[in-house]
Design an enzyme around this catalytic site. Structure first.
Site, short mmCIF file in Angstrom:
data_model
loop_
_atom_site.label_atom_id
_atom_site.label_comp_id
_atom_site.label_asym_id
_atom_site.label_seq_id
_atom_site.Cartn_x
_atom_site.Cartn_y
_atom_site.Cartn_z
N ALA A 1 -4.01 1.56 12.66
CA ALA A 1 -5.27 1.28 12.28
C ALA A 1 -5.83 0.20 12.97
O ALA A 1 -7.34 0.19 12.93
CB ALA A 1 -5.30 0.87 10.47
N ARG B 1 2.04 8.42 7.03
CA ARG B 1 2.28 8.38 8.54
C ARG B 1 3.63 8.04 8.82
O ARG B 1 4.53 7.59 7.87
CB ARG B 1 1.36 6.93 8.97
CG ARG B 1 0.12 7.11 9.15
CD ARG B 1 -0.93 6.23 9.47
NE ARG B 1 -0.30 4.91 8.59
CZ ARG B 1 -0.66 3.57 8.85
NH1 ARG B 1 -1.11 3.33 10.10
NH2 ARG B 1 -0.47 2.65 7.99
N LYS C 1 0.73 -1.18 -0.30
CA LYS C 1 -0.10 -0.18 -0.05
C LYS C 1 0.88 1.32 -0.07
O LYS C 1 0.67 2.17 -0.93
CB LYS C 1 -0.86 0.01 1.32
CG LYS C 1 -2.04 1.08 1.30
CD LYS C 1 -3.08 0.93 2.20
CE LYS C 1 -2.95 0.17 3.54
NZ LYS C 1 -1.83 0.27 4.34
N PHE D 1 3.28 -8.52 -9.64
CA PHE D 1 4.42 -9.60 -9.42
C PHE D 1 4.63 -10.19 -10.61
O PHE D 1 3.95 -10.54 -11.64
CB PHE D 1 4.03 -10.48 -8.33
CG PHE D 1 4.02 -9.96 -6.81
CD1 PHE D 1 5.01 -10.35 -6.18
CD2 PHE D 1 3.14 -9.10 -6.20
CE1 PHE D 1 5.33 -9.81 -4.91
CE2 PHE D 1 3.34 -8.51 -5.13
CZ PHE D 1 4.39 -9.10 -4.17
N PHE E 1 -3.54 -0.51 7.11
CA PHE E 1 -4.32 -2.03 6.72
C PHE E 1 -5.41 -1.93 6.00
O PHE E 1 -5.33 -1.16 4.91
CB PHE E 1 -4.80 -2.66 8.28
CG PHE E 1 -3.62 -2.71 9.15
CD1 PHE E 1 -2.61 -3.39 8.89
CD2 PHE E 1 -3.79 -2.37 10.42
CE1 PHE E 1 -1.54 -3.80 9.74
CE2 PHE E 1 -2.60 -2.54 11.19
CZ PHE E 1 -1.67 -3.22 11.01
N LYS F 1 7.62 -6.38 10.32
CA LYS F 1 7.73 -5.86 9.18
C LYS F 1 8.96 -5.26 8.61
O LYS F 1 9.19 -5.12 7.32
CB LYS F 1 6.57 -4.58 8.96
CG LYS F 1 4.84 -5.05 8.98
CD LYS F 1 4.16 -3.80 9.23
CE LYS F 1 4.38 -3.11 7.79
NZ LYS F 1 3.40 -2.06 7.60
N THR G 1 4.00 1.56 -1.00
CA THR G 1 4.44 1.48 -2.38
C THR G 1 3.74 2.04 -3.42
O THR G 1 4.14 2.86 -4.22
CB THR G 1 5.31 -0.05 -2.43
OG1 THR G 1 5.90 -0.40 -1.50
CG2 THR G 1 5.95 0.07 -3.81
N TRP H 1 6.82 -0.65 -7.96
CA TRP H 1 7.92 -1.24 -7.28
C TRP H 1 9.21 -1.62 -8.08
O TRP H 1 10.19 -1.17 -7.61
CB TRP H 1 7.46 -2.68 -6.69
CG TRP H 1 8.57 -3.42 -5.89
CD1 TRP H 1 8.72 -3.41 -4.58
CD2 TRP H 1 9.73 -3.89 -6.26
NE1 TRP H 1 9.86 -4.11 -4.03
CE2 TRP H 1 10.14 -4.49 -5.12
CE3 TRP H 1 9.89 -4.64 -7.63
CZ2 TRP H 1 11.61 -5.34 -5.14
CZ3 TRP H 1 11.04 -5.83 -7.55
CH2 TRP H 1 11.79 -5.87 -6.33
#
Length: 558
Positions: A275, A96, A73, A384, A303, A107, A75, A412
């Protein structure tokens, strides 16, 4: 060509001086407070000085229900902003700040990924400009003044069994969830049960993110309830005379932080409530600043859309008078197959059957955004290499049945160039008519608001309040807090309150076990399931891989 990690990509980037980024936004240097060459705080006095300037378009980036496969998200948010710049639009990111808890926990870094990152990545993930430390210090000053008041005679008559204010530290530390302090005799305080929240769950964090200026910050801090007297009356931070000193600690933390993406798009990074246990959005001040400084303000909520987007709309937008012009819902084919029952090790294989089983999760989020909140939306498939044409076609067909387009996001791997298609669709959506609405009205009862969120957003059969929660709802209503919005503390891994229920579960009810008013933030927190406000570290924490060499170069951050 060897695979490059996120931190290696970030460290190879040549950043522009932050003074140049600010000047490119038209920000006078009198508002820019530099923290070295590549970071700065922007004085909040810029906002009233730009009051007559029209706002740009507000774009919210949200996602499907998170999985171990990852969604990307942040990214996508960063890459979309770069993509908008690549098609000639003036965009500003509003994100954030990462918490040290997940940075050292599960993470790792949280500043985007690949060629869609904000930099300096190491600084943003580790301490940054000290905002979270200031928030923790303000939280703990209030805790110290509370216990000192009790030790010095307890003039307010605080019931030590009904203290609701906890201490805070920005670290995942399960050992601190429940503690006993004040031990060791009379000189060391009054013995009582206590505990720690992670800093991002502190009400001080929520207050900072929802404050419109320093005066609003002080007023909100004063309203924080720390506990109750023996005759059930709330005791506030204002009564303890702590609000002024707390605001003094927070005066610089209140100023949004300016950095840049790898492609030099301006990024305002400020505040960071989780969140799942808090309201999950960056500060109102940073979002308003981004709207004034750019034609497109790209922000994200934490999230999945059931948590972050719902709170962004029902709490943040309601309080700030904001309304998104478009919503981006991030998904991956891999994550959707996981929702369809495929284990992580097998997600690289084409599996149309599992994808079809997992798609209802995405479609339910899409329906919530478009039907419940009345907003135009696009699904961004975070690409991907293992995604097959047949899988991508299936996602596109199912989304189109709901009147929503799908854009392939390749940010990405390609940065802004890979975000052009998504950017074009966002520009188109921002000109579409919207029928923006909240999911509930605040004048409904606490129970009615909980029921509405659970039925409309989670698609549950309803909500069940424990006996304790029913008693708390009656008490909070009697104290005049019944008209506040709701902040659901719920697992991020499911629409339900059971993390094991993947996809789009049906035939469940959500159990609310505890209700707590955050009077300074201006909402009621509803705790569901086994959600905790102090996470723990996993068996193999990310911290084990992080290191720094003799030249000061950090490795292993992500």
């Amino acid at each position: 060509m060897p695979f490059k990690t996120d931190i290696e990509i970030a460290q190879e980037t040549t950043m522009n001086k932050i003074s140049e980024i600010a000047a490119g936004l038209g920000v006078d240097e009198k508002y820019v407070e530099q923290y070295g060459p590549y970071k700065a705080k922007i004085d909040y006095n810029l906002l009233p000085d730009m009051a007559d300037k029209p706002n740009g378009k507000l774009v919210l980036v949200t996602a499907i229900t998170p999985t171990p496969a990852g969604e990307g998200k942040t990214t996508t948010t960063v890459g979309l902003a770069d993509g908008l710049r690549a098609i000639g639009k003036k965009s500003v990111v509003a994100l954030r700040e990462p918490s040290l808890g997940p940075v050292f926990g599960v993470k790792g870094g949280a500043a985007g990924g690949g060629y869609a990152q904000v930099v300096p990545m190491e600084d943003i993930n580790l301490h940054f400009t000290g905002d979270f430390h200031a928030i923790g210090a303000a939280n703990n000053l209030l805790a110290a003044m509370l216990d000192n008041h009790i030790h010095q005679g307890n003039e307010l008559g605080i019931d030590v069994r009904r203290i609701t204010w906890k201490r805070a530290v920005d670290m995942n530390d399960r050992q601190l969830r429940f503690i006993t302090d004040g031990l060791g005799g009379r000189a060391n305080g009054v013995p009582r049960e206590d505990g720690f929240d992670i800093t991002v769950a502190s009400e001080v964090m929520a207050v900072l993110c929802l404050s419109s200026d320093i005066d609003d910050l002080k007023a909100r801090l004063a309203q924080i309830i720390v506990g109750y007297t023996r005759d059930e009356k709330p005791v506030t931070c204002g009564e303890l005379k702590a609000a002024g000193a707390m605001a003094a600690l927070l005066k610089d933390a209140l100023k949004p932080n300016l950095v840049q993406t790898l492609e030099h798009t301006p990024a305002l990074i400020h505040g960071g409530p989780f969140a799942n246990i808090a309201h999950g959005c960056n500060s109102i001040m940073a979002t308003r600043m981004a709207l004034k400084l750019g034609d497109y303000a790209i922000t994200e909520a934490g999230f999945g859309a059931d948590l972050g987007a719902e709170k962004f709309i029902d709490i943040k937008c309601r309080m700030a008078g904001l309304a998104p012009d478009a919503v981006v819902i991030v998904a991956t084919v891999r994550a959707l197959k996981h929702h369809g029952g495929v284990p992580k090790a097998e997600l690289n294989n084409e599996n149309l059957e599992a994808l079809a089983k997992g798609l209802p999760n995405l479609l339910q989020h899409v329906e919530n955004v478009t039907k419940v909140f009345g907003l135009p939306a696009v699904v961004a498939i975070n690409a991907f290499p293992t995604d097959t044409p047949a899988e991508l076609k299936l996602v596109e067909e199912k989304c189109r049945e709901l009147g929503v387009n799908v854009a392939l996001s390749e940010v990405w791997a390609k940065g802004g160039e890979g975000g052009k298609a998504l950017a074009e669709e966002v520009v188109r959506l921002c000109e579409q008519p919207k029928h923006f609405r909240f999911s509930y009205e605040t004048d409904a009862s606490i129970e009615e608001k909980l029921e509405t969120i659970c039925k409309k957003v989670y698609h549950a059969d309803g909500v069940e309040l424990t006996a304790n929660a029913k008693k708390q709802a009656a008490q909070l209503t009697g104290l005049g807090f019944g008209s506040l919005p709701i902040c659901m503390a719920k697992t991020q891994y499911s629409f339900s309150d059971d993390a094991a229920l993947l996809g789009a579960p049906q035939g469940f009810k959500v159990t609310v076990r505890n209700l707590k008013v955050s009077a300074g933030a201006g909402f009621i927190v509803a705790l569901t399931g086994d959600i905790m406000t102090m996470p723990g570290l996993p068996k193999v924490p990310s911290a084990e891989k992080i290191d720094v060499d003799s030249a000061g170069k950090i490795s292993g951050l992500f």
